[in-house]
Scaffold this motif. Structure first.
Motif, PDB file in Angstrom:
ATOM      1  N   GLU A 197     -26.191 -43.885  19.035  1.00  0.00           N
ATOM      2  CA  GLU A 197     -25.649 -43.394  20.391  1.00  0.00           C
ATOM      3  C   GLU A 197     -25.652 -44.806  21.257  1.00  0.00           C
ATOM      4  OE1 GLU A 197     -24.144 -40.747  20.804  1.00  0.00           O
ATOM      5  OE2 GLU A 197     -24.746 -39.446  18.924  1.00  0.00           O
ATOM      6  N   PHE A 198     -26.840 -45.287  21.214  1.00  0.00           N
ATOM      7  CA  PHE A 198     -27.105 -46.547  21.912  1.00  0.00           C
ATOM      8  C   PHE A 198     -27.317 -47.787  21.328  1.00  0.00           C
ATOM      9  CE2 PHE A 198     -27.402 -42.638  24.679  1.00  0.00           C
ATOM     10  CZ  PHE A 198     -26.925 -43.047  25.819  1.00  0.00           C
ATOM     11  N   PRO A 199     -26.328 -48.166  20.404  1.00  0.00           N
ATOM     12  CA  PRO A 199     -26.834 -49.280  19.765  1.00  0.00           C
ATOM     13  C   PRO A 199     -26.882 -50.552  20.625  1.00  0.00           C
ATOM     14  CG  PRO A 199     -24.579 -48.732  19.407  1.00  0.00           C
ATOM     15  CD  PRO A 199     -25.130 -47.713  20.502  1.00  0.00           C
ATOM     16  N   ALA A 200     -27.910 -51.361  20.237  1.00  0.00           N
ATOM     17  CA  ALA A 200     -28.584 -52.571  21.232  1.00  0.00           C
ATOM     18  C   ALA A 200     -28.210 -53.803  20.428  1.00  0.00           C
ATOM     19  CB  ALA A 200     -29.965 -52.367  21.512  1.00  0.00           C
ATOM     20  N   VAL A 201     -27.488 -53.695  19.547  1.00  0.00           N
ATOM     21  CA  VAL A 201     -27.197 -55.089  18.824  1.00  0.00           C
ATOM     22  C   VAL A 201     -26.319 -56.182  19.501  1.00  0.00           C
ATOM     23  CG1 VAL A 201     -25.158 -54.109  17.416  1.00  0.00           C
ATOM     24  CG2 VAL A 201     -26.472 -56.199  16.619  1.00  0.00           C
ATOM     25  N   LEU A 202     -25.273 -55.764  20.137  1.00  0.00           N
ATOM     26  CA  LEU A 202     -24.497 -56.621  21.032  1.00  0.00           C
ATOM     27  C   LEU A 202     -24.864 -56.329  22.442  1.00  0.00           C
ATOM     28  CD1 LEU A 202     -20.915 -55.734  19.823  1.00  0.00           C
ATOM     29  CD2 LEU A 202     -22.416 -57.583  18.960  1.00  0.00           C
ATOM     30  N   SER A 203     -25.402 -55.431  22.950  1.00  0.00           N
ATOM     31  CA  SER A 203     -25.774 -55.198  24.367  1.00  0.00           C
ATOM     32  C   SER A 203     -27.105 -56.428  24.429  1.00  0.00           C
ATOM     33  CB  SER A 203     -26.220 -53.710  24.924  1.00  0.00           C
ATOM     34  OG  SER A 203     -27.039 -53.172  24.020  1.00  0.00           O
TER      35      SER A 203
ATOM     36  N   LYS C 119     -32.293 -35.795  21.760  1.00  0.00           N
ATOM     37  CA  LYS C 119     -30.808 -35.532  21.407  1.00  0.00           C
ATOM     38  C   LYS C 119     -29.911 -36.615  22.316  1.00  0.00           C
ATOM     39  CE  LYS C 119     -28.667 -33.040  19.672  1.00  0.00           C
ATOM     40  NZ  LYS C 119     -28.230 -32.868  18.308  1.00  0.00           N
ATOM     41  N   GLU C 120     -29.960 -37.982  21.563  1.00  0.00           N
ATOM     42  CA  GLU C 120     -29.514 -39.259  22.151  1.00  0.00           C
ATOM     43  C   GLU C 120     -28.128 -39.111  22.730  1.00  0.00           C
ATOM     44  OE1 GLU C 120     -29.891 -42.275  19.101  1.00  0.00           O
ATOM     45  OE2 GLU C 120     -32.106 -41.508  18.794  1.00  0.00           O
ATOM     46  N   VAL C 155     -25.859 -26.800  28.523  1.00  0.00           N
ATOM     47  CA  VAL C 155     -25.722 -26.913  27.014  1.00  0.00           C
ATOM     48  C   VAL C 155     -26.749 -25.980  26.553  1.00  0.00           C
ATOM     49  CG1 VAL C 155     -25.512 -28.514  25.038  1.00  0.00           C
ATOM     50  CG2 VAL C 155     -24.679 -29.241  27.508  1.00  0.00           C
ATOM     51  N   HIS C 156     -26.332 -25.139  25.838  1.00  0.00           N
ATOM     52  CA  HIS C 156     -27.293 -24.204  25.074  1.00  0.00           C
ATOM     53  C   HIS C 156     -27.830 -25.121  23.688  1.00  0.00           C
ATOM     54  CE1 HIS C 156     -26.189 -20.196  26.816  1.00  0.00           C
ATOM     55  NE2 HIS C 156     -25.634 -21.208  27.684  1.00  0.00           N
ATOM     56  N   CYS C 157     -29.105 -24.573  23.125  1.00  0.00           N
ATOM     57  CA  CYS C 157     -29.143 -24.796  21.876  1.00  0.00           C
ATOM     58  C   CYS C 157     -29.602 -26.580  21.919  1.00  0.00           C
ATOM     59  CB  CYS C 157     -28.392 -24.709  20.865  1.00  0.00           C
ATOM     60  SG  CYS C 157     -28.123 -22.865  20.700  1.00  0.00           S
ATOM     61  N   VAL C 158     -30.311 -27.045  22.809  1.00  0.00           N
ATOM     62  CA  VAL C 158     -30.782 -28.456  23.050  1.00  0.00           C
ATOM     63  C   VAL C 158     -32.073 -28.376  22.162  1.00  0.00           C
ATOM     64  CG1 VAL C 158     -31.132 -30.393  23.917  1.00  0.00           C
ATOM     65  CG2 VAL C 158     -29.238 -29.204  24.766  1.00  0.00           C
ATOM     66  N   GLY C 159     -32.114 -28.788  21.053  1.00  0.00           N
ATOM     67  CA  GLY C 159     -33.314 -29.003  20.178  1.00  0.00           C
ATOM     68  C   GLY C 159     -33.556 -27.675  19.344  1.00  0.00           C
ATOM     69  N   SER C 160     -32.765 -26.805  19.412  1.00  0.00           N
ATOM     70  CA  SER C 160     -32.724 -25.521  18.608  1.00  0.00           C
ATOM     71  C   SER C 160     -31.640 -25.447  17.586  1.00  0.00           C
ATOM     72  CB  SER C 160     -32.834 -24.383  19.534  1.00  0.00           C
ATOM     73  OG  SER C 160     -33.802 -24.534  20.747  1.00  0.00           O
ATOM     74  N   ARG C 161     -31.667 -24.759  16.608  1.00  0.00           N
ATOM     75  CA  ARG C 161     -30.543 -24.534  15.503  1.00  0.00           C
ATOM     76  C   ARG C 161     -29.743 -25.686  15.228  1.00  0.00           C
ATOM     77  NH1 ARG C 161     -26.760 -19.997  17.774  1.00  0.00           N
ATOM     78  NH2 ARG C 161     -26.295 -19.819  15.617  1.00  0.00           N
ATOM     79  N   ASP C 162     -30.633 -27.030  14.881  1.00  0.00           N
ATOM     80  CA  ASP C 162     -29.974 -28.197  14.892  1.00  0.00           C
ATOM     81  C   ASP C 162     -30.861 -29.194  13.901  1.00  0.00           C
ATOM     82  OD1 ASP C 162     -29.015 -30.695  15.285  1.00  0.00           O
ATOM     83  OD2 ASP C 162     -29.362 -30.720  17.383  1.00  0.00           O
ATOM     84  N   GLU C 163     -30.188 -29.287  12.673  1.00  0.00           N
ATOM     85  CA  GLU C 163     -30.924 -29.972  11.743  1.00  0.00           C
ATOM     86  C   GLU C 163     -31.119 -31.282  12.012  1.00  0.00           C
ATOM     87  OE1 GLU C 163     -28.895 -30.055   7.853  1.00  0.00           O
ATOM     88  OE2 GLU C 163     -28.314 -32.031   8.402  1.00  0.00           O
ATOM     89  N   LYS C 164     -30.204 -31.988  13.073  1.00  0.00           N
ATOM     90  CA  LYS C 164     -30.400 -33.213  13.388  1.00  0.00           C
ATOM     91  C   LYS C 164     -31.630 -33.669  14.101  1.00  0.00           C
ATOM     92  CE  LYS C 164     -26.304 -35.266  12.154  1.00  0.00           C
ATOM     93  NZ  LYS C 164     -26.103 -34.302  11.145  1.00  0.00           N
ATOM     94  N   CYS C 165     -32.381 -32.707  14.737  1.00  0.00           N
ATOM     95  CA  CYS C 165     -33.487 -32.989  15.476  1.00  0.00           C
ATOM     96  C   CYS C 165     -34.596 -31.923  14.627  1.00  0.00           C
ATOM     97  CB  CYS C 165     -33.526 -32.580  16.819  1.00  0.00           C
ATOM     98  SG  CYS C 165     -33.133 -30.920  17.109  1.00  0.00           S
ATOM     99  N   LEU C 259     -25.372 -32.254  34.260  1.00  0.00           N
ATOM    100  CA  LEU C 259     -25.437 -31.669  32.657  1.00  0.00           C
ATOM    101  C   LEU C 259     -26.939 -31.063  32.812  1.00  0.00           C
ATOM    102  CD1 LEU C 259     -23.819 -31.099  30.397  1.00  0.00           C
ATOM    103  CD2 LEU C 259     -24.841 -33.270  29.463  1.00  0.00           C
ATOM    104  N   VAL C 260     -26.933 -29.892  32.334  1.00  0.00           N
ATOM    105  CA  VAL C 260     -28.342 -29.240  32.189  1.00  0.00           C
ATOM    106  C   VAL C 260     -28.562 -28.979  30.682  1.00  0.00           C
ATOM    107  CG1 VAL C 260     -29.891 -27.504  32.776  1.00  0.00           C
ATOM    108  CG2 VAL C 260     -28.096 -28.109  34.496  1.00  0.00           C
ATOM    109  N   LEU C 261     -29.381 -29.463  30.300  1.00  0.00           N
ATOM    110  CA  LEU C 261     -29.792 -29.364  28.752  1.00  0.00           C
ATOM    111  C   LEU C 261     -30.899 -28.282  28.749  1.00  0.00           C
ATOM    112  CD1 LEU C 261     -30.290 -33.133  27.660  1.00  0.00           C
ATOM    113  CD2 LEU C 261     -28.463 -31.566  27.731  1.00  0.00           C
ATOM    114  N   MET C 262     -30.480 -27.104  27.886  1.00  0.00           N
ATOM    115  CA  MET C 262     -31.409 -25.915  27.812  1.00  0.00           C
ATOM    116  C   MET C 262     -32.246 -26.256  26.479  1.00  0.00           C
ATOM    117  SD  MET C 262     -29.951 -24.236  30.182  1.00  0.00           S
ATOM    118  CE  MET C 262     -31.230 -22.974  30.024  1.00  0.00           C
TER     119      MET C 262
END
Lengths: 356, 109, 337
Positions: A197-203, C119-120, C155-165, C259-262
């Motif tokens: 999301e925020f790659p730093a390689v170029l920045s 959640k980048e 934004v609902h489900c920030v950090g929930s129901r999310d295998e990415k985190c 933007l509000v992250l729930m």
């Protein structure tokens, strides 16, 4: 390990190991056509400015990335071709591989990941390669994209800086748009400096060399290259629409130039500016010149005082002269289209709208 | 202008900031119950017109709320105004009234 | 020393307070160990509770008073640093070097709000106008929501129901919190347009569905079924988002002033460390593993160690308080043999 800084934040999760010497260099299929000075500049900077050992192997071939991503080369073939690269690397006595192409980097990363998850695939590839070529290989100890390598040495390069990324007339940092190839970190975020999301390689380079990176709404959007999409003429409309979306989104920030680390992105963001102007009359950037697009090697080369024409900047569609003027770089306009012996090759045709 | 053998694709995305929400505002005033829709699709499932044509009342009112008027304008007249949708809506939305209000707005425009 | 059996309750949030008070009333000697300087836990960082809008501070005052009236020993500014199983109980060494003996231990160490930086793609910590629901709650409480705000997205489900985190579970309270906060925002900014971007609306509690409907009908809150995929900042500092309006079947772009992250619930640091100290099993998601989910949810794998509230799973305050009561009875049964 290097610390990653983007937008004043530390993305500590995404520090990446980058070998610091003895690289086996894997060239790109297309970069020498589009940016003919970039790969030369990379080798020259590594050898002569940083004193590193880098092996440029004439025996090495395509990684099949273009064919693989266009559904004409099966994965098993791609793996075997890549295994041959690793064999060449092993035979040459190297263990760190550094590809010049983002898609090669993505392919290598994907294959190493596949072998890690499925060791039986690796065994099969060893067998296939041996049957086909009698070659054997070691899995590379370190895989880093060439932009990772320049990133790693950005501070050493900064120490030898001749032309910082600063507007010499105003003293202000140049405003730079960084564009990262999708295959650098979107598939495997942990393999990219700074993540997806925020790659730093170029920045990171831009920061180290005095410029200022612009974060604009479509920064993370794909350039639209997409292999099978631009390969088929009828599909190019949505390929170019993606570049256009990015250009529209960055335009209000008045960037001085775009820097990319992917062969396709650099080519597209540069050449599509011509296409869009011819199709719609629209140009981006000030006074109809368009927004110059540099590779990171070209950017590093300019910073280190290389001659712009030695870097191949005359091959760009968008004129780089306004940028060179801003950076206070001396260049001979007469020499722009001359060969190495100073003889004029020929003059390109002028676009209708895009000023040259 | 040069023809390279392709045209530059236009975005499919709903550009909410640019869209004209006039119809949405009109319908919100005329048919306040329309705000209670939860997109369950009961109306579309039972719709006389929707079983034979592209007419999708659930989707139409959502497109209307996003200001994508061009995408449903031609669909409105397919409604048979039978009112079956009214009988199934769990949220008591005046679905039939909503269609009428949209037609009215489009006519006035 | 009385011969009453002693229960150490670790964590002085709502579950800890209620469990302690009940156990004390059931005739036990009870101590609460709280790492902060006051009781109340996450409630101290909250303005109003759903669905009735009760002030969290009112709730805390009641809980603390009940604890006081029930003659519970309260240890604040301390946390357990060592725990040992001894014959018939446990010894617990606190950070101030006090040593407590417990016949039974109750873990009420609770949750921590999900760290939205993870959640980048939403750029929290980078973009000025991206905030969390916790920060919004504080802003609402302090009346510092600027009236220049004309469009807000939640934004609902920030950090929930999310295998990415790594969090596969539903945090349960974020949907209704979004509804509540959207209404509160609309009350403060009647002309603002407020969007909730949800995956599913999980209105499980009494009065929740009714509040959701009220948000739509009375307050004109707009609910869009779709997960925001990316946020970035435009040149004016507004937040540009990408989302699919899945019920329209098209991607949607818009700019927001906020933007509000729930943010969802994760096991608190205290929950993780105390589980390790006592050898209590945790689930894959880090929350403490209870016993049989129907009849022994408050038991753990260690006899004599019990758990209640959000240390074991995300739950709302109503369920937390009931869970703590149930846990108190389970402890009593255990100690009364």
């Amino acid at each position: 390990m290097d610390m990653v800084t983007t937008n004043n934040r530390q993305w500590e999760k995404y520090q990446k190991e980058i070998a610091d010497d003895r690289y086996y260099y894997a060239r790109s299929c297309i970069r020498q056509t589009f940016f003919p000075g970039s790969e030369w500049a990379f080798i020259d900077i590594l050898r002569n400015k940083l004193g590193k050992d880098i092996f440029d192997d004439p025996k090495h071939t395509t990684c099949t990335g273009i064919g693989y991503h266009s559904d004409v080369v099966p994965f098993q073939t791609t793996m075997t071709v890549v295994a041959r690269h690793f064999a060449l690397m092993t035979e040459a006595g190297y263990a760190n591989i550094t590809p010049s192409c983002i898609t090669s980097f993505g392919i290598y990363t994907e294959i190493l990941h596949a072998w890690e998850e499925h060791p039986e695939l690796l065994e099969r590839v060893r067998e296939d390669l041996y049957k086909a070529t009698k070659r054997e290989f070691d899995v590379p100890k370190n895989l880093a994209h060439t932009s990772d390598v320049i990133y790693k040495f950005r501070n050493q390069i900064a120490m030898q800086m001749v032309h910082p990324l600063v507007d010499v007339h105003t003293g202000k940092p140049l405003r730079v748009v960084d564009h990262i190839g999708c295959h650098y970190a979107k598939m495997f975020p942990s393999k990219g400096v700074g993540g997806a999301e925020f790659p730093a390689v170029l920045s990171g380079m831009v920061d180290a060399w005095g410029g200022e990176c612009i974060d604009y709404p479509e920064r993370r959007h794909c350039c639209g290259f997409g292999f099978r999409n631009y390969l088929v003429q009828a599909n190019r409309g949505y390929s170019v629409a993606n570049s256009m979306k990015k250009l529209e989104s960055m335009e209000p920030y008045e960037p001085d130039f775009i820097v990319t680390n992917c062969p396709g992105c650099g080519m597209f963001l540069d050449k599509w500016q011509y296409t869009i102007s011819e199709m719609s009359g629209k140009t981006y950037g000030k006074n109809g010149y368009g927004i110059p697009v540099l590779t990171y090697e070209e950017m590093a080369g300019l910073v280190l005082g290389y001659n712009p024409w030695d870097l191949g900047l005359q091959m760009h569609q968008v004129a780089v002269e306004p940028l060179l003027d801003k950076m206070g770089i001396d260049y001979d306009p007469e020499k722009k289209y001359c060969d190495a012996d100073g003889k004029l090759i020929s003059l390109p045709k002028c676009p209708t709208f895009l000023k040259q | 202008m040069v023809n390279f053998g392709f045209t530059i694709s236009v975005t499919r995305a709903v550009e909410y900031d640019k869209n004209d929400k006039g119809c949405a505002e009109y319908v919100a005033l005329r048919v306040p119950s329309s705000s209670a829709c939860i997109g369950c699709g009961g109306c579309s499932a039972t719709c006389t017109a929707g079983n034979l044509t592209e007419f999708n009342i659930r989707k139409i009112q959502m497109l209307m709320k996003r200001g994508e008027n061009q995408l449903y304008k031609e669909q409105l007249h397919k409604c048979m105004l039978c009112g079956k949708c009214l009988t199934v809506c769990p949220r008591g939305v005046d679905t039939r009234g909503m269609i009428l209000a949209m037609i009215e707005y489009m006519r006035e425009k | 020393m009385s011969d009453k059996k002693h229960i150490v309750v670790i964590g002085g949030g709502p579950a800890g307070c209620v469990a302690a008070e009940r156990l004390s009333r059931l005739g036990f000697r009870v101590s609460i160990v709280e790492k902060e300087c006051e009781l109340g836990g996450n409630l101290n960082n909250w303005d109003r509770l759903f669905p009735d809008g009760k002030r969290a501070s009112e709730m805390v005052t009641k809980l603390v008073n009940d604890v006081k009236m029930a003659d519970v020993a309260v240890w604040t500014d301390v946390e357990p640093i060592e725990a040992k199983r001894v014959e018939n109980g446990f010894t617990i060494l606190l950070s101030d070097k006090s040593l407590l003996f417990a016949d039974a231990v109750m873990l009420t160490t609770g949750f921590a709000p999900f760290n939205a930086i993870r959640k980048e793609e939403y750029g929290y910590g980078i973009y000025r106008n991206v905030t969390t629901s916790v920060e919004l709650e504080n802003m609402i409480q302090a009346h510092i929501v600027p009236d220049t705000v004309s469009r807000v997205g939640m934004v609902h489900c920030v950090g929930s129901r999310d295998e990415k985190c790594g969090n596969m579970y539903c945090s349960k309270v974020c949907c209704i919190t979004a509804v509540k906060q959207a209404i509160e925002l609309k009350q403060m900014l009647p002309n603002a347009e407020i969007f909730c971007f949800y995956m599913d609306m999980r209105m499980f509690g009494p009065g929740y569905e009714e509040l959701y409907r009220e948000a739509q009908e009375r307050y004109g809150i707009k609910f869009v079924r779709g997960r925001v995929s990316e946020a970035s900042e435009d040149s004016e500092g507004r937040v540009a988002i990408k989302v699919e309006d899945t019920l329209v079947g098209r991607p949607m772009r818009m700019k927001l002033d906020r933007l509000v992250l729930m943010v969802g619930m994760e096991p608190s640091a205290g929950t993780r460390s105390v589980a390790e100290l006592l050898g209590v099993k945790t689930k894959v998601n880090g929350f403490i593993q209870g016993g049989d989910p129907h009849i022994a949810a408050n038991q753990t794998n260690v006899p004599g160690v019990f758990v209640a509230g959000t240390a074991t799973a995300p739950m709302n305050s109503t369920d937390t308080l009931n869970d703590a009561c149930a846990a108190a009875f389970q402890v009593a049964n255990y100690l009364n043999g």
